[in-house]
Design an enzyme around this catalytic site. Sequence first.
Site, mmCIF file in Angstrom:
data_model
loop_
_atom_site.group_PDB
_atom_site.id
_atom_site.type_symbol
_atom_site.label_atom_id
_atom_site.label_comp_id
_atom_site.label_asym_id
_atom_site.label_seq_id
_atom_site.Cartn_x
_atom_site.Cartn_y
_atom_site.Cartn_z
ATOM 1 N N ASN A 17 0.948 -1.113 0.013
ATOM 2 C CA ASN A 17 -0.003 0.081 0.078
ATOM 3 C C ASN A 17 0.983 1.254 -0.155
ATOM 4 O OD1 ASN A 17 0.895 -0.629 2.769
ATOM 5 N ND2 ASN A 17 -1.093 0.653 3.636
ATOM 6 N N ILE A 18 0.495 2.169 -0.882
ATOM 7 C CA ILE A 18 1.412 3.610 -0.925
ATOM 8 C C ILE A 18 0.331 4.541 -0.532
ATOM 9 C CG2 ILE A 18 2.556 4.908 -2.282
ATOM 10 C CD1 ILE A 18 3.271 2.337 -4.174
ATOM 11 N N GLU A 19 0.302 5.154 0.556
ATOM 12 C CA GLU A 19 -0.555 6.274 0.956
ATOM 13 C C GLU A 19 -0.061 7.810 0.395
ATOM 14 O OE1 GLU A 19 -2.173 4.311 5.109
ATOM 15 O OE2 GLU A 19 -0.849 5.915 5.386
ATOM 16 N N ASN A 20 -0.677 8.595 0.513
ATOM 17 C CA ASN A 20 -0.551 9.985 0.049
ATOM 18 C C ASN A 20 -1.102 11.121 0.856
ATOM 19 O OD1 ASN A 20 -1.089 12.260 -1.945
ATOM 20 N ND2 ASN A 20 0.421 10.941 -3.123
ATOM 21 N N TYR A 53 -5.193 11.829 0.701
ATOM 22 C CA TYR A 53 -5.518 10.807 1.034
ATOM 23 C C TYR A 53 -6.089 9.759 0.116
ATOM 24 C CZ TYR A 53 -4.693 11.444 6.272
ATOM 25 O OH TYR A 53 -4.160 11.482 7.464
ATOM 26 N N CYS A 106 -4.048 0.799 -3.128
ATOM 27 C CA CYS A 106 -3.593 -0.447 -1.983
ATOM 28 C C CYS A 106 -2.727 -1.540 -2.737
ATOM 29 C CB CYS A 106 -5.063 -1.330 -2.182
ATOM 30 S SG CYS A 106 -6.557 -0.448 -1.270
ATOM 31 N N GLU A 126 -2.913 -4.638 -3.266
ATOM 32 C CA GLU A 126 -3.316 -5.601 -4.327
ATOM 33 C C GLU A 126 -3.219 -5.027 -5.561
ATOM 34 O OE1 GLU A 126 -4.728 -4.716 -1.328
ATOM 35 O OE2 GLU A 126 -6.267 -6.065 -0.614
ATOM 36 N N CYS A 179 -10.045 -4.738 0.000
ATOM 37 C CA CYS A 179 -11.067 -3.744 -0.325
ATOM 38 C C CYS A 179 -12.082 -3.945 -1.540
ATOM 39 C CB CYS A 179 -10.782 -2.301 -0.114
ATOM 40 S SG CYS A 179 -9.985 -1.616 -1.357
ATOM 41 N N CYS A 219 -10.465 -3.179 -4.681
ATOM 42 C CA CYS A 219 -9.224 -4.111 -5.151
ATOM 43 C C CYS A 219 -10.075 -5.481 -5.545
ATOM 44 C CB CYS A 219 -8.445 -4.463 -4.212
ATOM 45 S SG CYS A 219 -7.275 -3.045 -3.833
HETATM 46 ZN ZN LIG Z 1 -7.899 -2.181 -1.754
#
Ligand SMILES: [Zn+2]
Length: 143
Positions: free
Chosen positions: A46-49, A52, A57, A59, A97, A100
């Site tokens: 997962n790569i957040e920012n 947001y 995700c 996957e 989620c 995904c």
């Molecule tokens: Zn996801």
Amino acid sequence: MPDLDTEKRLVKKALEARGQSYSPYSHFRVGAALLTASGNIYTGCNIENASYGAGICAERTAAVKAVSSGDAEFAAIAVAGFPNNAADEERDLAFPCGICRQFLNEFACAGMPVYIARAEDDYYSTTLDDLLPHSFGPNDLIK
Ligand SMILES: [Zn+2]
């Protein structure tokens, strides 16, 4: 259907990929390992920012790596997600989620297995069909 060794290798790689997670906001680290029909494995995290909604995700990170490499038939995926520094007994299963599930469905082989891992020797096996019943997919549009 991957054999047990492949299944366990995917789980191990998902846990390793979790180490690359960029999650300074949620501290919820997720890794994924995607097996394609050609036998290749693509990992993702997962790569957040700071914005947001721009995050992605694990996957889908793995999926876009596979598809953009011309490897678009998904055979299985392992996912490992839990908070940073969570003790073993504090780890819950983190299922993909909804976005995904739909994204994977586009490229999934029939009956694609999904392994949800808490640890190398502790994971739950299910299928994308079970996670996304009555799905809408390519077969609904391409006749
Ligand atoms: Zn996801």
